[in-house]
Design a protein around this motif. Structure first.
Motif, PDB file in Angstrom:
ATOM      1  N   GLY A 113       0.819  -1.217   0.000  1.00  0.00           N
ATOM      2  CA  GLY A 113       0.000   0.000   0.000  1.00  0.00           C
ATOM      3  C   GLY A 113       0.844   1.254   0.000  1.00  0.00           C
ATOM      4  O   GLY A 113       0.474   2.266  -0.618  1.00  0.00           O
ATOM      5  N   PRO A 127       0.633   2.540  -4.137  1.00  0.00           N
ATOM      6  CA  PRO A 127      -0.734   2.834  -3.678  1.00  0.00           C
ATOM      7  C   PRO A 127      -1.824   2.241  -4.563  1.00  0.00           C
ATOM      8  O   PRO A 127      -2.873   1.847  -4.067  1.00  0.00           O
ATOM      9  CB  PRO A 127      -0.787   4.362  -3.686  1.00  0.00           C
ATOM     10  N   THR A 144      -3.324  -1.031  -3.499  1.00  0.00           N
ATOM     11  CA  THR A 144      -4.029  -1.155  -2.214  1.00  0.00           C
ATOM     12  C   THR A 144      -5.326  -1.962  -2.311  1.00  0.00           C
ATOM     13  O   THR A 144      -5.527  -2.898  -1.525  1.00  0.00           O
ATOM     14  CB  THR A 144      -4.319   0.233  -1.623  1.00  0.00           C
ATOM     15  N   GLY A 198       3.346   7.213  -3.025  1.00  0.00           N
ATOM     16  CA  GLY A 198       2.985   6.453  -1.828  1.00  0.00           C
ATOM     17  C   GLY A 198       3.888   6.825  -0.666  1.00  0.00           C
ATOM     18  O   GLY A 198       3.417   7.076   0.454  1.00  0.00           O
ATOM     19  N   HIS A 242      -2.816   7.965  -0.274  1.00  0.00           N
ATOM     20  CA  HIS A 242      -3.560   8.033  -1.538  1.00  0.00           C
ATOM     21  C   HIS A 242      -4.384   6.779  -1.779  1.00  0.00           C
ATOM     22  O   HIS A 242      -4.474   6.301  -2.913  1.00  0.00           O
ATOM     23  CB  HIS A 242      -2.594   8.239  -2.714  1.00  0.00           C
ATOM     24  N   SER A 243      -4.978   6.235  -0.722  1.00  0.00           N
ATOM     25  CA  SER A 243      -5.706   4.985  -0.872  1.00  0.00           C
ATOM     26  C   SER A 243      -6.827   5.110  -1.897  1.00  0.00           C
ATOM     27  O   SER A 243      -7.728   5.937  -1.753  1.00  0.00           O
ATOM     28  CB  SER A 243      -6.297   4.566   0.471  1.00  0.00           C
TER      29      SER A 243
END
Ligand code: NA
Ligand code: NA
Ligand code: NA
Lengths: 373, 141, 373, 141, 373, 141
Positions: C217, C221, C224, E12, E58-59
């Motif tokens: 993650g 990202p 995720t 990330g 930045h999920s």
């Protein structure tokens, strides 16, 4: 404490109307039928609960974002719920008795006459054309079909039509026998029918759902969702390769959807719109649709009997109305009342399965005729 | 009046279509049933021919392996050992078919009939592997 | 009866095109593979059904508000369905074999080469960059990843890519062995590998999903959702404290979602857009991605073997492609064909689990590289 | 040409990232495994020390309660009765652990592992209560 | 490779903030409580997972169309999830002990005092009125009620309020005993209560849910959704006519919804909005609400005891706080600590069930008072 | 200050409403319980009267069929055969009730308690029908 707050606190009591009180009583009757009498409890209980919750004064459950509103938007408006229920019914239905006796299929066609007969009556009483067609569809004697069609043609009548459809369906064992006895002689009821030989091959069982979908889908595109869902469930069942999905369709999905469907249907039964003369008319026309269906089925069966030299028991015709699988059992019972050794059940099951298919096709035909007109 | 006419017309057309669709379906089903019967007959005939050609050793008088119905894979005893009791052959045949069915349900996932990681799938292979490793991980207490 | 009504009634027959007929045949082939051949029936059967229902003339099921459209909007457009399936897969996957053998994890990385190799080929053929990346992702050999990535980058190719991904995945037992035999010598295939000692502690099993989620993650990202869903399922499984949720994720939810996912995917296979040359190209590139993955995995394993002095069986490399858990079984089978006493299964399972993780990471990397470019 | 270059560059970067992420994960897992081994050793050492300090009465020659693996709560016999057969102690220990596990699964909900109202939870308590009350409500017929 | 691509790849790592790190730690603590301590794992584990996934840099899971966002919109925004959970709770709750002992119902009312007491405190600290009411509702000691009310009045505080509600509920066995011992004498705790005779007839069991719904719905329309859902589940349970629906509500639906609810709640715990002083205040006020509830319940029970001539064990009062069915067990345990032969459990269960009903009514009252003000 | 006042006022009103609603509910429940007791008494009384009127042959001293609790359908032995042992009558009565319950759960769907097509429903009827037909369709192998 401001007057506004007091009004807010009292609005529940001041918001009570005679309509809400009557609707509470209606919900009570439905609950009684469901719980004490075991009449279609899986649907009548949620419908009654939805009706009660929706008719409470200023119920937040039918406001924008309320539970019943959300369920209605999620599954009735887009017809998701009735179709998912059809997948489940398909996953539970064994069309074997029909496939062993393909000629039974025409009986199912005859058993749809009530749809059109009652549509004419409704037109004469003064309903609009789409409304009349929606009322007629009670004669499909198949819950999801009634909901699907009336939601498309006359969503304003969805409540009374669904209630009529499910209530009368629950009463099939009471409605059918008198009509059957009236239209047949004792001799006819005593006719014993032979059982043919043919086992049904796996191939036939697999071809059937695909063929019905293609045929109905091409000839009556409007019937694609109804027929397609039913046959999708049946294909999964007969494939025996996706037991997980078949089981989920017939159980987890069907259970959740039944609950949500019932609640959402019940929430359309708002006192102000339900307690109008047209609801009474719909309830009256609904029972007429049942009787016409049964009569048409029996008369058609008598015709077959005449052509086949007295070897076809006209009672079988009554099973063509759909109401699967109850109608077939009632036929067996009435036949047995005359002759305890008679066993027409499997023939009746064939006619009954045919009625189920014919109902969905008829639903599509009604949509095609009234979407254009 | 207009409505009555419309209603009657619609009824005639509607019932006509319903009957037509189901009538076509009837023909289709009759065809499939016919095909089935024909396929069953042909399979039976071919089985007999094969048996003759392949020199089926089993006593022809025994009905241990009758021509199967359509769709049932036929067991053909090509070059079966002479001395075996036909009933024994039948019993073995049934046991093998049974085992195959069980295997299909339990282990089918050579074609992944079951979900990846499903215990139903892994049990036997993993059991063997774990045994070799001589170690198993312990359940939480 | 007006001309309009007649047209309406006949529109099913007049609406038939050669494309719909071909798509019926395609659906038939998929049904045959699913039912008669048991190739990934849980997904191919619903895909075939969705394809058939969508290609019926004027099918109401793909119109606004139709069942297939609703399912597509509810779970594909927002990627809900593939991620829920990942939760279920995580809840069913035992990462034990990988945790006992952490070095296997790099094999999983090598097994993703096909993604990039095929992306280059697709670019050279003339696909746009996002399209090329989506086609490459077939090389993740992981259904939900393929659907998730292609839905994001090239939704227009979702149909053929999903079909390629699931069909080839079903064919892994046929595709892998020849490639494996071609790239390894008999002596290499006969290498026996020792089993280390370490049991895996409960703590490690719990740390693993959390660590993978945090690591992937933070570093990638975009990965995720894929990694997080998979690891959420695994965390629930290893926690042994929420059996109800683990069971629901792996069963009720997974079953319902699989059915809906398959139907929605199938509904994207509309004749007019599916029967184009690019579909053939995708099918061809897809199988190339598989072969490249397998080859890269084996070559990397040979490298390890060289460094470890001949104690590492290169066949293990082929299990790094994902296709969990089938690939590991195929490795075992091929190794056993040479030496019946050889038992590399647990090592292969480790590499296979690594491939599963690596696939989701690679999916995120692809999204990161092509969302920016 | 441009596309080929882009593709190659993307491949290098992409495979690089994938390898890097998994390599870091590898290091991390090695670390956890190391930690595990260390924790297991320490737990074992401490158990021995505790046993010595607490005056474990069980015959030191017996292996009834060996140093457990990491994560397994160690059973410490502080002042165990002298005359008891170590094997009996072992059997009792296992029975108690077993019972605890069962109790956890059935009754855990002192912490509400089960849903409020769940029969799984209520059974034993309510059974006792109802018995005292001497009345039970009847199922519908 | 452009700078843009490099930035994209590194975003990330550059996106990590101290808040995200702290929230990872919070998620870790919740996971520890859920897994190692078995504190309400069914909700704390999904909440922790949602928190972790939402706080990754930045999920994509909380962006438009991301899984957590979709779940939030699907079930929290419209309160679908808490209400469905209530249907499940109703389907699992046996109100028998309350129906055998109707006078217990007033104890449930007393146990809601904490709601109002803490609301005053929150107002004094400086929270707005809707916020103060939402914080007070932690004193309902009932998860779904807290979520439902705070989502309506102060969605910005949904995260901390839910976490406080569920965490403290898990700690009930630790929070209750000291308060109970402080407020009662040993003699009071030793009071043994007789069990009355009355079995509860089926009719009473059926009338109860309907009566509660009508009464609460008419007097406090805002409580209709909460009370109605709970009682719908109970009606299905007691009807014994719709086992399929009861089972589905209490299992399949409840499991799926619990998972989704937890994830969606967790996703509201974004570091930037969660790590503020008000969160600490809420956590402090929350535990005060619990203590006030317990104290009010016990004091009210002492009052009853005084009027009934010393035959009513004041400990029973503590069970009126809701936290069904844990609170009743804690009462039994504390009573048994004094006198092993004492068995007030069934009385406590009655008060506990009353607390459950009273909590939902109080939730509706709060909504009525603050929607108007 | 304003807030404190508002808070106190709200508390009084709020707790007042909660108490009122639950108090009304209390009255209502008491009423239902009273009704129940009354109905039970009346049912018992009527049963005795009926028994007297119908000439219940069972030995009046035996308690085989005691006045049932409210809601329990009372078994009335109208014109029961003289020589029968009351305990035998009781046993038969229980067996019949049991059977009825089973039948309800299995076959209720004369009113379609089960889904159309459900095996639960069809089993017995279809089994009979199939047996008559003397043919059953074979499972896939
Ligand atoms: Na019909
Ligand atoms: Na892969
Ligand atoms: Na409470």
């Amino acid at each position: 404490m401001s007057q506004q707050t007091i009004d807010e606190l009292l609005k529940g009591i001041t918001g009570l109307t005679w309509q809400s009180l009557v609707m509470f009583a209606v919900a009570g009757v439905l609950l009684y039928l469901a719980i004490a009498k075991d009449y279609e409890p899986l649907l009548l209980l949620p419908i009654a609960a939805g009706c009660l919750l929706a008719n409470l004064p200023h119920s937040p459950m039918i406001e924008e974002g309320g539970l019943l509103k959300v369920l209605y938007a999620a599954g009735i408006e887009n017809e998701l719920f009735p179709l998912l229920i059809f997948v489940g019914i398909g996953a539970m239905t064994d069309f074997g008795p029909l496939l062993e006796n393909p000629k039974m299929i025409l009986i199912g066609a005859a058993g749809q006459f009530g749809i059109f007969g009652v549509m004419i009556l409704a037109l004469l009483i003064g309903f609009t054309r789409p409304e009349a067609a929606s009322i007629g569809i009670i004669g499909a004697i198949d819950g999801p079909t009634s909901i699907y069609v009336s939601q498309r043609l006359a969503p304003n009548l969805l409540g009374p039509i669904s209630v009529a459809a499910y209530s009368y369906m629950a009463l099939v064992p009471l409605i059918m026998p008198p009509v059957m006895r009236l239209l047949t002689t004792e001799k006819e009821r005593r006719i014993r029918m032979a059982y043919g030989g043919g086992t049904v091959s796996r191939r036939t069982r697999l071809v059937f759902p695909v063929a019905v979908t293609l045929l109905a889908g091409i000839l009556v595109p409007f019937s694609t969702p109804l027929v397609g869902s039913l046959m999708l469930g049946n294909l999964m069942r007969e494939s025996k390769a996706v037991e997980r999905l078949t089981h989920a369709s017939a159980n987890e999905i069907a259970n959740a959807v039944t609950l949500f469907l019932g609640l959402a249907i019940g929430s359309t039964m708002l006192g102000t719109s339900f307690l109008v003369p047209s609801t009474l008319a719909i309830l009256g026309l609904g029972i007429m649709a049942f009787v016409l269906d049964i009569a048409a089925g029996i008369l058609f069966a008598k015709l077959i009997n005449a052509f086949s030299g007295g070897t076809f028991n006209p009672l079988i015709g009554a099973a063509g109305i759909s109401a699967f699988p109850m109608a077939a059992r009632v036929v067996q019972k009435v036949a047995q009342d005359e002759d305890f050794e008679n066993f027409p059940l499997m023939h009746a099951m064939g006619a009954n399965a045919a009625g189920q298919v014919a109902s969905t096709v008829a639903g599509g035909v009604i949509l095609a005729l009234f979407a254009a007109g | 009046m207009d409505n009555l006419l419309f209603g009657l017309q619609t009824t005639v057309i509607g019932m006509g279509i319903v009957f037509s669709v189901l009538a076509i379906l009837w023909c289709l089903l009759m065809l499939v049933v016919k095909l089935d019967a024909w396929a069953a007959r042909r399979a039976a005939a071919r089985a007999v021919a094969d048996a003759a050609a392949g020199g089926l050793a089993a006593d022809p008088g025994s009905e241990a392996v009758p021509p199967a119905a359509a769709g049932t894979p036929l067991v053909r005893l090509v070059g079966a050992p002479d001395g075996l009791d036909p009933r024994l052959i039948a019993a073995i045949t049934i046991a093998i078919l049974r085992h195959e069915e069980t295997r299909r349900l339990q282990a089918a996932p050579a074609m992944r009939s079951y979900w990846p990681g499903s215990l139903l799938f892994a049990s036997r292979w993993v059991a063997a592997g774990r045994t070799r490793q001589g170690q198993s991980w312990r359940r939480r207490r």
